[in-house]
Design a protein around this motif. Structure first.
Motif, PDB file in Angstrom:
ATOM      1  N   LYS A  36       0.810  -1.210   0.000  1.00 14.58           N
ATOM      2  CA  LYS A  36       0.000   0.000   0.000  1.00 14.58           C
ATOM      3  C   LYS A  36       0.851   1.270   0.000  1.00 14.58           C
ATOM      4  O   LYS A  36       0.359   2.360  -0.240  1.00 14.58           O
ATOM      5  N   ARG A  37       2.134   1.097   0.288  1.00 13.62           N
ATOM      6  CA  ARG A  37       3.006   2.263   0.165  1.00 13.62           C
ATOM      7  C   ARG A  37       3.622   2.292  -1.231  1.00 13.62           C
ATOM      8  O   ARG A  37       4.435   3.145  -1.552  1.00 13.62           O
ATOM      9  N   ARG A  38       3.287   1.302  -1.992  1.00 14.64           N
ATOM     10  CA  ARG A  38       3.745   1.174  -3.376  1.00 14.64           C
ATOM     11  C   ARG A  38       5.257   1.362  -3.522  1.00 14.64           C
ATOM     12  O   ARG A  38       5.744   2.170  -4.313  1.00 14.64           O
ATOM     13  N   ILE A  39       5.951   0.610  -2.700  1.00 15.39           N
ATOM     14  CA  ILE A  39       7.409   0.603  -2.791  1.00 15.39           C
ATOM     15  C   ILE A  39       7.788  -0.408  -3.871  1.00 15.39           C
ATOM     16  O   ILE A  39       7.170  -1.468  -3.973  1.00 15.39           O
ATOM     17  N   SER A  40       8.766  -0.088  -4.665  1.00 16.44           N
ATOM     18  CA  SER A  40       9.162  -1.004  -5.743  1.00 16.44           C
ATOM     19  C   SER A  40       9.601  -2.342  -5.157  1.00 16.44           C
ATOM     20  O   SER A  40      10.292  -2.382  -4.149  1.00 16.44           O
ATOM     21  N   SER A  41       9.160  -3.402  -5.798  1.00 15.76           N
ATOM     22  CA  SER A  41       9.502  -4.730  -5.276  1.00 15.76           C
ATOM     23  C   SER A  41      11.011  -4.927  -5.305  1.00 15.76           C
ATOM     24  O   SER A  41      11.560  -5.729  -4.567  1.00 15.76           O
ATOM     25  N   GLN A  42      11.651  -4.157  -6.145  1.00 15.29           N
ATOM     26  CA  GLN A  42      13.105  -4.193  -6.220  1.00 15.29           C
ATOM     27  C   GLN A  42      13.702  -3.748  -4.878  1.00 15.29           C
ATOM     28  O   GLN A  42      14.493  -4.450  -4.263  1.00 15.29           O
TER      29      GLN A  42
END
Lengths: 339, 339
Positions: A36-42
């Motif tokens: 939900k914080r939309r942090i890159s999965s990278q």
DNA sequence: TTGAAAGCGCTAACAG
DNA sequence: CTGTTAGCGCTTTCAA
């Protein structure tokens, strides 16, 4: 194998620095809220790997301090010396963990002082909820928790300011007494009043069990012998000396008895063996509580096994539903005949 | 009795405001460090009273977060279903409290996964020290703690990266086996190899006990029957089915046995009763562990009682002294004859 | 004698 | 998508 004690533990700041990012990103990733914080999965990947490598461990104290709810759930329990409380604790831990709660349990050795001391300590540790098991003064604990805005549930012994889950003591005792009465009649060809021994006369369970004991006598048209009602406490020694006194006082010892808990039974059996008073024939027994080895002691013993899984499910149902009214839930115990 | 849940708990700031003083003064007073801060006993008095009135309770999370030692001491324990572990936990809590430490105990049900999960959780809660009782993999826990700079002590089962306190398993088993062998000879007029049943073949205790078992046979000039060495696990069901298989396999069942723990004994006894194989005479037993009701089962049972108080004193001696070398302390158990 | 202030490690707005 | 920031409640210098 040995490692020097690190001066400092790895924190999310260390991780952030290593990953070239911020502490809040690390926090979010490690909490699983990164979607939900939309942090890159990278980035998430990198942080997770670093945490692993560095042996990072969350500091719960800091986390709890910051959060609204601690997710810690406490339980106080009188003793660990019998199967009943033992299985209560085991069930409790299992069900708590299943809900993502951290269980903390403490044993108060039936000491009223220690009991409230322990409750206070748990409140200091910010428990979200406290289960008071077999408390000598559940309402004192209930008040303490109430003042701190912490939910309580009473288990085994009921209180008046929070929901309680207890066994159907009356029903269990009624059935148990019936059986012992019947066993005695079968063997001796006559009916006679039984001995009631063990437990505290002041606690709810004991008085309900005595009520069941009386009811079974009434049913069978046997008059209860008031001198044979001995709620002498739970400790084995108490039961032992109560038996001794009884033997000294009167001539004939009862050939049938209701023993209130395995712990009291321990004392009763010890006395029976040591004193030699029952050399010519063991008495018929009913024990309120179950123990596997007691079950093997012979065919002259009946036991009531309290439904621990049922009780704990009821407890967590109350917790899950958020109820706070002081209702009492009765869980029927299982009366088993042992062969 | 019921009280609305307060929006907020009283803090030292609230108290400071009410007392017309500062938070640091309140903190000092409430910690008892006010002597050295030379706070007027008048102020101290006032603060204490206010704290009482307001039902103030310290927030441990905040306190622990700020301090460098948490004063929390953890213990993991396999099960609560027997007297041995029950008394270990009770003793542990008592001794911990006596030292002003807050004990937290958790039961891992002999599950290796849960075991390290629990250890991790305890580290998260900043325990100063962790006691690993009967752990399936003590060194794994030791490493985890080592990496976090937390002291560990192994109890009951030894590890190689931290001090351990265990029973003298060899000595206890030697003496126990001797007695069972002697009891058998007395009754049957001959010597024969005993059955060894229960426990995990891989754990240190079990292998040491088997060593003692063998040594006693050697002493008595009896050759051990290798098909009668059955470390089948601790659970009652395991012991039960091991007995069943044994009965199916060979013709004669052993008339004497060494049972490794009361828990295994539970299964053995159950089988003995159910199967009817010993209808014409119960076998002579030796049980490594003590239980009051087992002690009443008859005169054909010998038991070894592990010295729990002694073991826990040793544990706390290690903790108090700050030792961290992986030495093993052996505590002699008590071999008792029950009448 | 006492108070102000920094900061323990983490979370959750809020502001980019 | 990510970083900055403001505390959670307490302890502990350091100054006054």
């Amino acid at each position: 194998m040995k490692r020097a004690t690190q001066a400092k533990r790895t924190t999310i700041y260390d991780l952030a620095e290593l990953a070239g990012t911020s502490a809040s990103a690390v926090s979010a990733v490690l909490n699983g809220n990164w979607r939900k914080r939309r942090i890159s999965s990278q980035l998430a990947e990198r942080i997770t790997r670093l945490a692993e490598e560095q042996g990072y461990a969350l500091n719960m104290q800091a986390s709890v301090l910051r959060r609204e709810r601690s997710k810690i759930i406490g339980m106080i329990v009188p003793k660990y010396d019998n199967r009943y409380f033992g299985s209560i604790v085991e069930q409790f831990e299992t069900l708590a963990r299943k809900r993502g709660l951290f269980p903390i349990v403490t044993c108060t050795r039936r000491d009223p002082e220690l009991e409230i001391e322990a409750a206070r300590a748990m409140l200091s540790y910010q428990v979200d909820c406290l289960i008071a098991t077999g408390a000598t003064d559940p309402d004192r604990i209930g008040d303490l928790c109430g003042a701190a805005g912490v939910r309580t549930v009473n288990l085994d012994l009921p209180g008046s300011c929070a929901p309680s889950v207890i066994s159907d003591n009356f029903g269990g005792a009624l059935e148990l007494t019936r059986r012992v009465l019947a066993n005695c009649e079968k063997e001796f060809g006559e009916r006679f009043p039984l001995l009631f021994i063990g437990g505290r006369g002041t606690d709810h369970n004991t008085s309900e069990r005595i009520r069941g004991f009386r009811a079974a006598h009434a049913e069978a048209n046997v008059e209860v012998d008031e001198t044979l009602i001995l709620p002498c406490g739970y400790a084995p020694e108490k039961a032992e000396s109560a038996m001794q006194q009884l033997a000294e006082g009167g001539p004939a010892l009862p050939r049938g008895m209701f023993v209130n808990s395995t712990i009291s039974l321990e004392g009763v059996m010890r006395w029976v063996r040591r004193s030699g008073h029952y050399a010519k024939g063991v008495p018929h027994l009913g024990c309120f509580d179950w123990d596997p080895f007691v079950a093997m002691l012979g065919d002259h013993i009946e036991m009531v096994r309290q439904d621990v899984p049922g009780m704990l499910h009821a407890v967590f149902e109350i917790i899950d539903s958020g109820t706070a009214e002081p209702k009492v839930v009765h869980i029927p115990p299982i009366v088993e005949k042992i062969g």
